[in-house]
Write a protein that holds these residues in place. Structure first.
Motif: not given
Length: 192
Positions: A57-59, A145-150, A152-157, A175-178
């Motif tokens: 997801s991050r990638h 940098t973008a990967e760290e803020a991305a 962590t779950r898939p959001h295809p929409r 939200v995902d990280k929380f």
């Protein structure tokens, strides 16, 4: 060679430092393939699946923010290539959603292998041929940098093209990280 339209980063010691975008993404691909192998060669392991989902997801978020726009800008026919990759990545995100729910990892493994092969065989060589080395390093820095803020779950929409994905993905990432924190979900290989 074609310039990628990026604002300059302040150089350290007079030169742009860091790793090339190809090096950064290739390392992430190796990690994803290792997790895929680990998941498909044994019994289903929810923690390994969660780490694989978070890693990809991050990638994919970072690629959408920087790799595909660079392809569009620097490579002849880049719009078609980027659109094709975005469509395949959206399908991969849907498969990742199923994997996290406990679905069979085989289709995800196949999609990951296809993604890695397409990048290694087509996208990376095109970028290395068309983009100056300094821009490749600046892209690598931005991807990390973008990967760290991305998320962590898939959001295809969610939006997959700048500028909207650069606004939406970090917000969803918070939200995902929380959610990961309160559920003690593992999201990095080092946590396994």
């Amino acid at each position: 060679m074609s310039e990628v339209n990026l604002p300059p980063l302040p150089p350290i010691g007079g030169e742009t430092s860091g790793r090339s975008v190809v090096d950064v993404l290739a390392e992430q691909h190796r990690e994803a393939l290792a997790l895929t192998e680990r998941l498909t060669t044994g019994d289903y392991d929810k923690q390994v699946a969660s780490v694989l989902v978070a890693t990809l997801s991050r990638h994919l978020s970072a690629e959408e923010q920087y790799l595909y726009p660079a392809i569009r800008t620097a490579v002849p026919g880049g719009d078609e290539i980027a659109d094709r990759e975005l469509a395949e990545d959206r399908d991969l995100l849907m498969l990742l959603s199923g994997l996290e729910r406990g679905e069979e990892p085989g289709p995800v493994a196949e999609a990951i292998r296809r993604h890695v092969a397409a990048d290694a065989e087509e996208l990376f060589p095109l970028l290395e041929q068309m983009v100056p080395a300094e821009d490749m390093i600046r892209l690598g820095n931005r991807v990390e940098t973008a990967e760290e803020a991305a998320p962590t779950r898939p959001h295809p929409r969610t939006p997959s093209r700048p500028p909207w994905n650069k606004v939406v993905d970090p917000a969803i990432g918070v939200v995902d990280k929380f959610r990961d924190l309160i559920t003690a979900r593992k999201t990095y290989v080092r946590d396994l």
